[in-house]
Design an enzyme around this catalytic site. Structure first.
Site, PDB file in Angstrom:
ATOM      1  N   HIS A  82       0.759  -1.127  -0.006  1.00 56.34           N
ATOM      2  CA  HIS A  82       0.163  -0.154   0.009  1.00 56.34           C
ATOM      3  C   HIS A  82       1.110   1.271   0.024  1.00 56.34           C
ATOM      4  O   HIS A  82       0.247   2.318  -0.188  1.00 56.34           O
ATOM      5  CB  HIS A  82      -0.945   0.035   1.259  1.00 56.34           C
ATOM      6  N   ASP A 139       3.137   9.474  -0.651  1.00 58.43           N
ATOM      7  CA  ASP A 139       1.968   8.630  -0.104  1.00 58.43           C
ATOM      8  C   ASP A 139       1.632   7.495  -1.048  1.00 58.43           C
ATOM      9  O   ASP A 139       1.744   7.714  -2.439  1.00 58.43           O
ATOM     10  CB  ASP A 139       0.496   9.365  -0.070  1.00 58.43           C
TER      11      ASP A 139
HETATM   12  O1  LIG Z   1      -2.480   0.728  10.939  1.00 55.42           O
HETATM   13  P1  LIG Z   1      -1.755   2.135  11.196  1.00 55.42           P
HETATM   14  O2  LIG Z   1      -0.384   2.106  11.702  1.00 55.42           O
HETATM   15  O3  LIG Z   1      -2.653   2.983  12.166  1.00 55.42           O
HETATM   16  O4  LIG Z   1      -1.889   3.105   9.837  1.00 55.42           O
HETATM   17  C1  LIG Z   1      -2.980   3.037   8.989  1.00 55.42           C
HETATM   18  C2  LIG Z   1      -2.569   2.525   7.518  1.00 55.42           C
HETATM   19  O5  LIG Z   1      -1.830   3.588   7.076  1.00 55.42           O
HETATM   20  C3  LIG Z   1      -1.181   3.293   5.797  1.00 55.42           C
HETATM   21  O6  LIG Z   1      -2.020   3.216   4.427  1.00 55.42           O
HETATM   22  C4  LIG Z   1      -1.930   3.091   3.254  1.00 55.42           C
HETATM   23  O7  LIG Z   1      -2.710   2.465   2.786  1.00 55.42           O
HETATM   24  C5  LIG Z   1      -3.737   3.277   2.065  1.00 55.42           C
HETATM   25  C6  LIG Z   1      -4.838   2.305   1.235  1.00 55.42           C
HETATM   26  O8  LIG Z   1      -4.069   1.582   0.032  1.00 55.42           O
HETATM   27  C7  LIG Z   1      -3.166   4.233   0.977  1.00 55.42           C
HETATM   28  O9  LIG Z   1      -4.065   5.068   0.227  1.00 55.42           O
HETATM   29  C8  LIG Z   1      -2.058   5.127   1.773  1.00 55.42           C
HETATM   30  O10 LIG Z   1      -1.221   5.992   0.937  1.00 55.42           O
HETATM   31  C9  LIG Z   1      -1.100   4.441   2.554  1.00 55.42           C
HETATM   32  O11 LIG Z   1      -0.292   4.899   3.559  1.00 55.42           O
HETATM   33  C10 LIG Z   1      -0.498   1.760   5.826  1.00 55.42           C
HETATM   34  O12 LIG Z   1       0.023   1.557   4.604  1.00 55.42           O
HETATM   35  C11 LIG Z   1      -1.563   0.774   6.449  1.00 55.42           C
HETATM   36  O13 LIG Z   1      -0.778  -0.476   6.559  1.00 55.42           O
HETATM   37  C12 LIG Z   1      -2.014   1.255   7.881  1.00 55.42           C
HETATM   38  O14 LIG Z   1      -3.016   0.447   8.179  1.00 55.42           O
HETATM   39  O1  LIG Z   2     -11.095  11.052  11.084  1.00 55.47           O
HETATM   40  C1  LIG Z   2     -10.657  10.041   9.955  1.00 55.47           C
HETATM   41  C2  LIG Z   2      -9.537  10.290   9.270  1.00 55.47           C
HETATM   42  C3  LIG Z   2      -9.504   9.477   7.914  1.00 55.47           C
HETATM   43  N1  LIG Z   2     -10.405   8.551   7.957  1.00 55.47           N
HETATM   44  C4  LIG Z   2     -10.331   7.410   6.905  1.00 55.47           C
HETATM   45  O2  LIG Z   2      -9.056   6.846   6.822  1.00 55.47           O
HETATM   46  C5  LIG Z   2      -8.496   6.728   5.392  1.00 55.47           C
HETATM   47  C6  LIG Z   2      -7.275   7.387   5.098  1.00 55.47           C
HETATM   48  O3  LIG Z   2      -6.763   6.628   4.203  1.00 55.47           O
HETATM   49  P1  LIG Z   2      -5.527   7.074   3.038  1.00 55.47           P
HETATM   50  O4  LIG Z   2      -5.023   6.391   1.885  1.00 55.47           O
HETATM   51  O5  LIG Z   2      -5.873   8.610   2.845  1.00 55.47           O
HETATM   52  O6  LIG Z   2      -4.349   7.445   4.013  1.00 55.47           O
HETATM   53  P2  LIG Z   2      -3.595   6.387   5.131  1.00 55.47           P
HETATM   54  O7  LIG Z   2      -4.069   6.940   6.674  1.00 55.47           O
HETATM   55  O8  LIG Z   2      -4.244   5.068   4.972  1.00 55.47           O
HETATM   56  O9  LIG Z   2      -2.053   6.615   4.990  1.00 55.47           O
HETATM   57  C7  LIG Z   2      -9.699   7.440   4.406  1.00 55.47           C
HETATM   58  O10 LIG Z   2     -10.531   6.431   4.093  1.00 55.47           O
HETATM   59  C8  LIG Z   2     -10.324   8.234   5.283  1.00 55.47           C
HETATM   60  O11 LIG Z   2     -11.900   8.559   5.029  1.00 55.47           O
HETATM   61  C9  LIG Z   2     -11.705   8.158   8.644  1.00 55.47           C
HETATM   62  O12 LIG Z   2     -12.677   7.568   8.424  1.00 55.47           O
HETATM   63  N2  LIG Z   2     -11.748   9.235   9.759  1.00 55.47           N
END
Ligand SMILES: O=P(O)(O)OC[C@H]1O[C@H](O[C@H]2O[C@H](CO)[C@@H](O)[C@H](O)[C@H]2O)[C@H](O)[C@@H](O)[C@@H]1O
Ligand SMILES: O=c1ccn([C@@H]2O[C@H](COP(=O)(O)OP(=O)(O)O)[C@@H](O)[C@H]2O)c(=O)[nH]1
Length: 473
Positions: free
Chosen positions: A165, A373
């Site tokens: 991701h 990202d």
């Molecule tokens: O599980 P956390 O440590 O709380 O972090 C939340 C997630 O963040 C990252 O999200 C990624 O996946 C998204 C969907 O493909 C993508 O849009 C975003 O750019 C990425 O940063 C992380 O990769 C996840 O594993 C985490 O669960």
């Molecule tokens: O207060 C919040 C902030 C974020 N999101 C969700 O968290 C995801 C963030 O995904 P993104 O790929 O933009 O970034 P990541 O946190 O995975 O790096 C999106 O679906 C947002 O709608 C949410 O539900 N509530």
């Protein structure tokens, strides 16, 4: 049809209406709701170390089960030591900063890597007990790069795919990780490796050739020793129509109506993300300040709403960025606020999706400017939530995976604060006809690269890929 088994560190909350922690959980839950299947991951709980024998792989109890429609969720606890070494340590203090090109923030401790190996083995052992012979296993993200190796070691022969991701960085950056070669070989054990963008796929191929001496086969795959390594590009998407429907439904939510009243015709600029240094908040706050300096006519006419729920708060780099942003938000408001106007509303809490969507729809500008990202689902959700007749403008970093697809966005370099300030002015003044054209073009791309397409294309390719053992013959 064979059963789909998804594995990820983070799983979505099973109850409707709760905010998810990040895009992986949101995307996987939506994708699995359609196809059904089993989802295995961390419960989010940690057990005191004392309940686990020192060298035991499996902390105490068997995985816990919950059901949400056709999705059966199995979760396992981690010990405090697992959490510290595997999640907080190697995953989020070594891999995350490196994958996001922030090598000055990366820390490597061999002990953390041992914890990462241990948890990957623990996931493998717990999962193996749940598997049926023809299950297709889809592993997600950087926490589990060694899972295929661990599953093969205990005799699992099912097809195993991996989706990354986050970005795959340049070879010279990835190879700063002292154990990069083990990770590269671990990835090569999967039957298919999926990336968000062609740039990530190319960076991985370059790394494999430069550092592990992989070769390119005539069919375009990589060859590492006897193994054929298949890769593909599968940008994660959103379900556009349900998001728009949620935005419309939420217009009548009392909290949203109240906020709309308070805005009092001011234009809303909105950003949403986990409080993470990779998301470019510091540079964005400075850009907003420049905008207020350079465009005094917009003072009082605009409000910038930043939703930033705390994330990984026990990792030092996250504590630092939080402190800095609190200081900056206070300073900017102190400099510009009036009795009846606060320019920057900075909220350190998460919002459920049924409130986020109507807020996106209220916002004249969606400001999404990460330094790096993997994809950034917020950018896609913002577009999906808009009224096609009177849409807002997306300002998007060129370094978000989403920028490859969302060609109607106003594209910015998040390191160029003056450029971002100028983009805010352009977006706020944009004629409605241009906004509609840009929005329509982005909606076409959201429909082509939908969430269903992401899942179906990956699983189609994975089912075609030879099972690991035959590929390694
Ligand atoms: O599980 P956390 O440590 O709380 O972090 C939340 C997630 O963040 C990252 O999200 C990624 O996946 C998204 C969907 O493909 C993508 O849009 C975003 O750019 C990425 O940063 C992380 O990769 C996840 O594993 C985490 O669960
Ligand atoms: O207060 C919040 C902030 C974020 N999101 C969700 O968290 C995801 C963030 O995904 P993104 O790929 O933009 O970034 P990541 O946190 O995975 O790096 C999106 O679906 C947002 O709608 C949410 O539900 N509530």
């Amino acid at each position: 049809m064979s059963r789909l088994v998804v594995v990820s560190n983070r799983v979505a909350p099973i109850h409707e209406g709760e905010a998810t922690a990040g895009g992986l959980a949101a995307g996987v839950m939506d994708a699995l709701r359609q196809s059904g299947g089993l989802w295995f991951g961390w419960s989010g709980r940690t057990l005191p170390q004392s309940v686990v024998p020192p060298d035991s792989l499996t902390p105490g109890s068997p995985p816990a089960v919950a059901c949400s429609g056709p999705v059966t969720l199995y979760t396992t606890d981690l010990t405090q030591r697992d959490y510290d070494e595997y999640y907080k340590g190697f995953s989020n203090s070594t891999l995350w900063p490196t994958m996001h090109y922030q090598i000055s923030l990366a820390r490597f401790e061999h002990q953390d890597y041992l914890g990462y190996q241990r948890v990957n083995r623990h996931f493998a052992v717990s999962l193996a007990a749940l598997l049926k012979e023809d299950d297709v296993i889809w592993v997600h993200d950087y926490h589990l790069m060694l899972l295929a190796t661990a599953l093969r070691e205990i005799g699992v022969r099912n097809r195993i795919g991996f989706f990354l991701h986050v970005p795959f960085p340049a070879s010279s950056v990835f190879s700063t990780i002292p154990v990069h070669a083990e990770l590269g070989r671990g990835l090569a054990t999967f039957d298919l490796i999926g990336f968000q963008t062609e740039g990530d796929q190319r960076a991985f191929s370059n790394y494999m050739r430069e550092e592990l001496q992989a070769e390119t086969c005539p069919e375009g795959h990589l060859q590492l020793g006897h193994r054929v390594v298949r890769t593909g590009v599968y940008p994660i998407g959103v379900e556009a129509d349900p998001l728009r429907a949620e935005a419309i439904r939420g217009r009548d939510d009392p909290a949203i109506c109240d906020y709309k009243g308070r805005l009092d015709q001011r234009a809303l600029i909105m950003s949403v993300e986990r409080l993470d240094y990779s998301k470019g908040l510091r540079q964005r706050f400075s850009a907003f300040e420049r905008f207020l300096v350079q465009c005094p006519e917009w003072r009082r006419q605009v409000e910038y709403l930043q939703i930033a729920p705390p994330s990984r708060s026990d990792v030092e780099a996250y504590q630092t960025i939080r402190r800095e942003l609190e200081g900056e938000a206070g300073r900017i408001n102190g400099r510009f606020a009036e009795l009846d106007w606060t320019p920057l509303r900075y909220l350190n809490r998460s919002f459920p999706r049924d409130q986020l969507m109507p807020l996106y729809a209220l916002a004249a500008v969606g400001l999404v400017t990460p330094l790096r990202d993997g994809m950034n689902l917020v950018a896609k959700e913002y577009v999906a939530a808009q009224d096609p007749e009177d849409p807002g403008v997306l300002i998007l970093s060129q370094f978000a995976g989403a920028a490859r697809e969302l060609d109607g966005a106003v594209r910015v370099n998040p390191h160029d604060e003056a450029g971002m300030a100028y983009a805010m002015k352009i977006a706020l003044q944009m004629p409605v006809a241009e906004k509609r054209d840009r929005h329509a073009s982005m909606m076409r791309s959201l429909r082509t690269n939908s969430l269903d397409a992401w899942r179906d294309r990956f699983l189609f390719d994975l089912r075609l890929a030879e099972a690991g053992l035959s590929a390694a013959a």
